[in-house]
Design an enzyme around this catalytic site. Sequence first.
Site, PDB file in Angstrom:
ATOM      1  N   HIS A  49      35.070  53.973  23.624  1.00 52.93           N
ATOM      2  CA  HIS A  49      35.167  55.429  23.568  1.00 52.93           C
ATOM      3  C   HIS A  49      36.103  55.935  24.663  1.00 52.93           C
ATOM      4  CE1 HIS A  49      31.741  54.907  26.484  1.00 52.93           C
ATOM      5  NE2 HIS A  49      32.411  55.840  27.110  1.00 52.93           N
TER       6      HIS A  49
HETATM    7  P1  TYD Z   1      26.733  54.100  24.599  1.00 54.27           P
HETATM    8  O1  TYD Z   1      27.735  55.034  25.151  1.00 54.27           O
HETATM    9  O2  TYD Z   1      26.744  53.842  23.130  1.00 54.27           O
HETATM   10  O3  TYD Z   1      26.839  52.749  25.460  1.00 54.27           O
HETATM   11  P2  TYD Z   1      27.041  51.196  25.037  1.00 54.27           P
HETATM   12  O4  TYD Z   1      28.042  51.113  23.932  1.00 54.27           O
HETATM   13  O5  TYD Z   1      27.559  50.562  26.285  1.00 54.27           O
HETATM   14  O6  TYD Z   1      25.667  50.698  24.677  1.00 54.27           O
HETATM   15  O7  TYD Z   1      25.298  54.637  25.023  1.00 54.27           O
HETATM   16  C1  TYD Z   1      24.119  54.028  24.581  1.00 54.27           C
HETATM   17  C2  TYD Z   1      23.039  55.094  24.429  1.00 54.27           C
HETATM   18  O8  TYD Z   1      22.675  55.660  25.684  1.00 54.27           O
HETATM   19  C3  TYD Z   1      23.486  56.252  23.550  1.00 54.27           C
HETATM   20  O9  TYD Z   1      22.397  56.582  22.690  1.00 54.27           O
HETATM   21  C4  TYD Z   1      23.721  57.373  24.511  1.00 54.27           C
HETATM   22  C5  TYD Z   1      22.779  57.073  25.642  1.00 54.27           C
HETATM   23  N1  TYD Z   1      23.237  57.543  26.959  1.00 54.27           N
HETATM   24  C6  TYD Z   1      22.493  58.499  27.642  1.00 54.27           C
HETATM   25  O10 TYD Z   1      21.461  58.982  27.156  1.00 54.27           O
HETATM   26  N2  TYD Z   1      22.907  58.894  28.882  1.00 54.27           N
HETATM   27  C7  TYD Z   1      24.033  58.393  29.466  1.00 54.27           C
HETATM   28  O11 TYD Z   1      24.364  58.785  30.614  1.00 54.27           O
HETATM   29  C8  TYD Z   1      24.814  57.415  28.746  1.00 54.27           C
HETATM   30  C9  TYD Z   1      26.072  56.841  29.332  1.00 54.27           C
HETATM   31  C10 TYD Z   1      24.376  57.028  27.503  1.00 54.27           C
END
Ligand code: TYD
Length: 131
Positions: A49
């Site tokens: 992203h």
């Molecule tokens: P995501 O950005 O998809 O991270 P990755 O691909 O590394 O697993 O985030 C995973 C989940 O966490 C998504 O449902 C959003 C949530 N999230 C929060 O609630 N707070 C935050 O600060 C972040 C970064 C993610």
Amino acid sequence: MEIELIKFEVKGGDRGSLISLEENKNIPFDIKRVYYIFDTRPGVRRGFHAHKNLQQVLICVSGGCKIMLDDGKEKKEVELFSSANGLLLNSCIWREMFDFSPDCVLMVLASDYYNEEDYIRNYQDFIEYIK
Ligand code: TYD
């Protein structure tokens, strides 16, 4: 695209080490949120992203990982393996994290609260957005 690595001063001595992070001092923005990524399964790539406005500093406080950065014109790879270095990520950079060591804890300092509206999660949308 310039890779901006911040080198933190390591304090301490015989007893061990300490690094202090302070908003608008060695971290160049107001710190509104801290989160960390850990227990990443072997072979997994994360991220995928860009952010419209958010600024972040990424620090591997334990272990290491690699980060691919893409500003829409060029791609660069950075390896983070020292807790004494932070990678400054400004907005509008597509990022993917990979090659996490099993003990990797990637801590992220962010300039704003979590806001899904600030995310661009589709690469084509990212290319359109930066035009
Ligand atoms: P995501 O950005 O998809 O991270 P990755 O691909 O590394 O697993 O985030 C995973 C989940 O966490 C998504 O449902 C959003 C949530 N999230 C929060 O609630 N707070 C935050 O600060 C972040 C970064 C993610």
